[in-house]
Design an enzyme around this catalytic site. Structure first.
Site, PDB file in Angstrom:
ATOM      1  N   SER A   1     -18.703  -6.941  14.895  1.00  0.00           N
ATOM      2  CA  SER A   1     -17.346  -6.913  15.468  1.00  0.00           C
ATOM      3  C   SER A   1     -16.939  -5.480  15.798  1.00  0.00           C
ATOM      4  O   SER A   1     -16.458  -5.212  16.903  1.00  0.00           O
ATOM      5  CB  SER A   1     -16.338  -7.576  14.528  1.00  0.00           C
ATOM      6  OG  SER A   1     -16.336  -6.965  13.252  1.00  0.00           O
TER       7      SER A   1
ATOM      8  N   GLY B   1     -22.168 -11.772  12.498  1.00  0.00           N
ATOM      9  CA  GLY B   1     -21.674 -12.483  11.326  1.00  0.00           C
ATOM     10  C   GLY B   1     -22.525 -12.272  10.081  1.00  0.00           C
ATOM     11  O   GLY B   1     -22.412 -13.013   9.111  1.00  0.00           O
TER      12      GLY B   1
ATOM     13  N   ASP C   1     -15.578   0.031   9.056  1.00  0.00           N
ATOM     14  CA  ASP C   1     -16.559  -0.376  10.059  1.00  0.00           C
ATOM     15  C   ASP C   1     -16.434   0.437  11.347  1.00  0.00           C
ATOM     16  O   ASP C   1     -17.423   0.915  11.908  1.00  0.00           O
ATOM     17  CB  ASP C   1     -16.383  -1.865  10.402  1.00  0.00           C
ATOM     18  CG  ASP C   1     -16.506  -2.751   9.176  1.00  0.00           C
ATOM     19  OD1 ASP C   1     -16.852  -2.222   8.096  1.00  0.00           O
ATOM     20  OD2 ASP C   1     -16.248  -3.959   9.296  1.00  0.00           O
TER      21      ASP C   1
ATOM     22  N   GLY D   1     -22.468  -9.428   8.308  1.00  0.00           N
ATOM     23  CA  GLY D   1     -21.894  -8.361   7.494  1.00  0.00           C
ATOM     24  C   GLY D   1     -22.372  -6.986   7.935  1.00  0.00           C
ATOM     25  O   GLY D   1     -22.184  -6.006   7.215  1.00  0.00           O
TER      26      GLY D   1
ATOM     27  N   GLU E   1     -17.706  -0.365  -1.970  1.00  0.00           N
ATOM     28  CA  GLU E   1     -17.396  -1.667  -1.362  1.00  0.00           C
ATOM     29  C   GLU E   1     -16.009  -2.151  -1.784  1.00  0.00           C
ATOM     30  O   GLU E   1     -15.645  -2.029  -2.955  1.00  0.00           O
ATOM     31  CB  GLU E   1     -18.449  -2.679  -1.825  1.00  0.00           C
ATOM     32  CG  GLU E   1     -18.830  -3.668  -0.765  1.00  0.00           C
ATOM     33  CD  GLU E   1     -19.502  -3.013   0.431  1.00  0.00           C
ATOM     34  OE1 GLU E   1     -18.844  -2.891   1.481  1.00  0.00           O
ATOM     35  OE2 GLU E   1     -20.670  -2.627   0.325  1.00  0.00           O
ATOM     36  N   HIS E   2     -15.284  -2.686  -0.817  1.00  0.00           N
ATOM     37  CA  HIS E   2     -13.899  -3.124  -1.050  1.00  0.00           C
ATOM     38  C   HIS E   2     -13.034  -1.944  -1.504  1.00  0.00           C
ATOM     39  O   HIS E   2     -12.084  -2.122  -2.260  1.00  0.00           O
ATOM     40  CB  HIS E   2     -13.840  -4.274  -2.073  1.00  0.00           C
ATOM     41  CG  HIS E   2     -14.313  -5.580  -1.512  1.00  0.00           C
ATOM     42  ND1 HIS E   2     -13.526  -6.392  -0.745  1.00  0.00           N
ATOM     43  CD2 HIS E   2     -15.518  -6.197  -1.596  1.00  0.00           C
ATOM     44  CE1 HIS E   2     -14.207  -7.479  -0.389  1.00  0.00           C
ATOM     45  NE2 HIS E   2     -15.431  -7.375  -0.881  1.00  0.00           N
TER      46      HIS E   2
ATOM     47  N   ASP F   1     -12.156   0.502   1.060  1.00  0.00           N
ATOM     48  CA  ASP F   1     -11.471   1.089   2.236  1.00  0.00           C
ATOM     49  C   ASP F   1      -9.993   0.711   2.268  1.00  0.00           C
ATOM     50  O   ASP F   1      -9.138   1.554   2.499  1.00  0.00           O
ATOM     51  CB  ASP F   1     -12.200   0.768   3.559  1.00  0.00           C
ATOM     52  CG  ASP F   1     -12.348  -0.704   3.872  1.00  0.00           C
ATOM     53  OD1 ASP F   1     -12.044  -1.556   3.009  1.00  0.00           O
ATOM     54  OD2 ASP F   1     -12.789  -1.024   5.002  1.00  0.00           O
TER      55      ASP F   1
ATOM     56  N   TYR G   1     -11.291 -12.692   0.950  1.00  0.00           N
ATOM     57  CA  TYR G   1     -11.043 -11.295   1.300  1.00  0.00           C
ATOM     58  C   TYR G   1      -9.548 -11.006   1.236  1.00  0.00           C
ATOM     59  O   TYR G   1      -9.106 -10.016   0.629  1.00  0.00           O
ATOM     60  CB  TYR G   1     -11.592 -11.015   2.703  1.00  0.00           C
ATOM     61  CG  TYR G   1     -11.513  -9.581   3.147  1.00  0.00           C
ATOM     62  CD1 TYR G   1     -12.556  -8.689   2.879  1.00  0.00           C
ATOM     63  CD2 TYR G   1     -10.403  -9.098   3.829  1.00  0.00           C
ATOM     64  CE1 TYR G   1     -12.486  -7.370   3.285  1.00  0.00           C
ATOM     65  CE2 TYR G   1     -10.325  -7.777   4.239  1.00  0.00           C
ATOM     66  CZ  TYR G   1     -11.373  -6.921   3.970  1.00  0.00           C
ATOM     67  OH  TYR G   1     -11.289  -5.611   4.377  1.00  0.00           O
TER      68      TYR G   1
ATOM     69  N   SER H   1     -21.359  -5.714  10.788  1.00  0.00           N
ATOM     70  CA  SER H   1     -20.266  -5.251  11.643  1.00  0.00           C
ATOM     71  C   SER H   1     -20.558  -5.300  13.130  1.00  0.00           C
ATOM     72  O   SER H   1     -20.352  -4.339  13.865  1.00  0.00           O
ATOM     73  CB  SER H   1     -19.833  -3.845  11.231  1.00  0.00           C
ATOM     74  OG  SER H   1     -18.458  -3.763  11.414  1.00  0.00           O
TER      75      SER H   1
HETATM   76  P1  ADP Z   1     -19.718  -9.121  11.498  1.00  0.00           P
HETATM   77  O1  ADP Z   1     -18.818  -8.050  11.999  1.00  0.00           O
HETATM   78  O2  ADP Z   1     -20.100  -8.935  10.076  1.00  0.00           O
HETATM   79  O3  ADP Z   1     -20.924  -9.348  12.349  1.00  0.00           O
HETATM   80  P2  ADP Z   1     -17.403 -10.698  12.045  1.00  0.00           P
HETATM   81  O4  ADP Z   1     -17.030 -12.091  11.711  1.00  0.00           O
HETATM   82  O5  ADP Z   1     -16.507  -9.604  11.611  1.00  0.00           O
HETATM   83  O6  ADP Z   1     -18.887 -10.485  11.523  1.00  0.00           O
HETATM   84  O7  ADP Z   1     -17.538 -10.549  13.618  1.00  0.00           O
HETATM   85  C1  ADP Z   1     -18.340 -11.444  14.346  1.00  0.00           C
HETATM   86  C2  ADP Z   1     -17.595 -11.875  15.579  1.00  0.00           C
HETATM   87  O8  ADP Z   1     -17.497 -10.755  16.507  1.00  0.00           O
HETATM   88  C3  ADP Z   1     -18.306 -12.956  16.361  1.00  0.00           C
HETATM   89  O9  ADP Z   1     -17.998 -14.234  15.863  1.00  0.00           O
HETATM   90  C4  ADP Z   1     -17.771 -12.728  17.765  1.00  0.00           C
HETATM   91  O10 ADP Z   1     -16.463 -13.268  17.875  1.00  0.00           O
HETATM   92  C5  ADP Z   1     -17.647 -11.218  17.825  1.00  0.00           C
HETATM   93  N1  ADP Z   1     -18.894 -10.623  18.367  1.00  0.00           N
HETATM   94  C6  ADP Z   1     -19.731  -9.785  17.725  1.00  0.00           C
HETATM   95  N2  ADP Z   1     -20.781  -9.447  18.513  1.00  0.00           N
HETATM   96  C7  ADP Z   1     -20.607 -10.081  19.680  1.00  0.00           C
HETATM   97  C8  ADP Z   1     -21.349 -10.155  20.909  1.00  0.00           C
HETATM   98  N3  ADP Z   1     -22.501  -9.483  21.095  1.00  0.00           N
HETATM   99  N4  ADP Z   1     -20.846 -10.923  21.903  1.00  0.00           N
HETATM  100  C9  ADP Z   1     -19.701 -11.586  21.736  1.00  0.00           C
HETATM  101  N5  ADP Z   1     -18.959 -11.575  20.612  1.00  0.00           N
HETATM  102  C10 ADP Z   1     -19.403 -10.840  19.590  1.00  0.00           C
HETATM  103 MG    MG Z   2     -16.889  -7.598  11.258  1.00  0.00          MG
END
Ligand code: ADP
Ligand code: MG
Length: 394
Positions: A131, A125, A180, A127, A36-37, A39, A232, A129
């Site tokens: 995103s 959101g 990720d 953790g 962790e931390h 990459d 971070y 991933s």
């Molecule tokens: P994590 O990756 O840990 O879930 P992040 O803050 O890195 O958290 O990413 C979350 C963001 O990614 C959300 O706030 C949104 O902007 C975007 N996102 C993730 N999944 C979706 C989804 N299914 N639809 C729209 N946006 C999404």
């Molecule tokens: Mg993310």
């Protein structure tokens, strides 16, 4: 039962844009077993791809316009000409989609306009991933629809992962490392992915816990984590500055046997603790892989605990909810447990015997209730497949 995200993506597409998509692609979230931390320090990490996936239903457009809609986000489609995509434009969630179009175009690929509808089973959101799952689903779609053929080889997938990371860094403005996207692109069923972030090389490590009567319990603490971004960035900055002081390109170059000497050359206590975490954590990833390959699950569990203690005490990225989840899981008989992901909330993982997972989950829920924390959510994670095409045509 809510409908599966693949079906929801199809529905979302027809509601937002009318008609059917050219195809549907998906990519998984990930959970990191250890490392962790590391990459962004050129180190090692060992994630698995999750069964939870994000689906993108996509149809190419004849113009250079991008329209995006997600059933996880309120409001109508976000529309933007490809030429207008830049840092902060579009804002919000659409940046993660538009950023992938931008990054591929920056890399010299001919990128078409498109309608993109999104639906997901990855918790957002937490953790895990979501995103990267979103970026990689879109990246996979573009690779096929624009005829780039990047999914066919691990080299192509690695390149796509790196472009998805650029999307997140440069357009969404999140300074994350590369773990990720590599996990989401290159994950393999029944395997963990050993990532060497110095050169983005990967190695699949057999990780079929069920075959050994074990399970990986993922506990989403659902703790609110407002501090994450600034903390971070601060950790990254401290590591970079320490590497510069030590005269190395990254902390990866500090060997475990040279750690004591390196710490002696750092000016302040905080930097020493941060460096100690990174260097020992990179060592733990190697030891964990050895333990997994040898089937020594007790040793693997001890390394998870050591990782958690290092993240809690030296890197200072844990929080009361994560510590309680880990301590309760260990008290309930888990072989190992640790926070996973960036920290300050998000998820903990516990390595448990399969017939014990329900009890560990119940104990953690009970401990959270007693502490007055939000109810956690837990699931058993199995190592799943990376990004790919699910369906051609609507
Ligand atoms: P994590 O990756 O840990 O879930 P992040 O803050 O890195 O958290 O990413 C979350 C963001 O990614 C959300 O706030 C949104 O902007 C975007 N996102 C993730 N999944 C979706 C989804 N299914 N639809 C729209 N946006 C999404
Ligand atoms: Mg993310």
């Amino acid at each position: 039962m809510p409908s599966a995200p693949l079906d929801r993506a199809t529905t979302q597409f027809s509601v937002a844009f009318g008609g059917t998509p050219d195809g549907i692609w998906s990519a998984p979230g990930r959970v990191n077993l250890i490392g962790e931390h590391t990459d962004y320090n050129g180190g090692l990490a060992l994630p698995i791809a999750l069964p939870q996936r994000t689906f993108a239903a996509v149809r190419i457009r004849p113009d250079k316009v991008l329209r995006m809609s997600s059933d996880g986000m309120p409001g109508g489609p976000v529309t933007i000409p490809l030429a207008d995509v830049r840092a902060g434009s579009p804002g919000g969630w659409a940046a993660y989609v538009a950023g992938v179009f931008w990054a591929l175009s920056e890399a010299g690929y001919a990128v078409p306009g498109a309608d993109v509808a999104v639906a997901s089973s990855v918790p957002v959101g937490a953790g895990l991933s979501s995103s990267a799952a979103l970026e990689c689903a879109v990246g996979a779609a573009l690779s096929d629809l624009a005829g780039l053929d990047l999914l066919g080889t691990s080299g192509g997938r690695t390149e796509l992962a790196s472009l998805c990371q650029r999307a997140e860094n440069d357009i969404a403005g999140a300074p994350t490392g590369g773990m990720d996207q590599l996990a989401s692109m290159l994950g393999r069923r029944g395997h963990a992915l050993l990532l060497d972030c110095r050169d983005a090389t990967t190695d699949a490590v057999p990780f079929d816990l069920a075959a050994h009567g074990l399970a990986l319990l993922v506990i989403d603490t659902r703790a609110p984590h407002a501090l994450v971004d600034g903390q971070y960035a601060a950790r990254r900055h401290t590591c970079q500055a320490a590497a510069m002081t030590l005269g190395v390109p990254s902390l990866r170059e500090v060997r475990l046997e040279d750690l004591a000497g390196a710490l002696g050359r750092l000016p302040d206590e905080v930097a020493r603790r941060r460096v100690r975490h990174v260097v020992t954590e990179i060592g733990r990833v190697g030891s964990f892989v050895d333990a997994v390959r040898a089937g020594d699950w007790a040793a693997a569990g001890r390394l998870m605990v050591a990782s958690h203690e290092s993240l809690r005490d030296d890197y200072e990225v844990s929080c009361p909810e994560l510590d309680l989840a880990v301590d309760t899981a260990l008290g309930a008989g888990a072989l190992g447990a640790r926070m996973t992901g960036g920290g300050f909330g998000g998820c903990a993982i516990a390595l448990v015997s399969a017939d014990h997972a329900v009890q560990v989950e119940a104990d953690v829920a009970g401990a959270f209730a007693s502490a007055g924390f939000r109810a956690p959510e837990a699931f058993v994670a199995t190592a799943s497949q990376g990004a790919g095409r699910d369906r051609f045509g609507g």
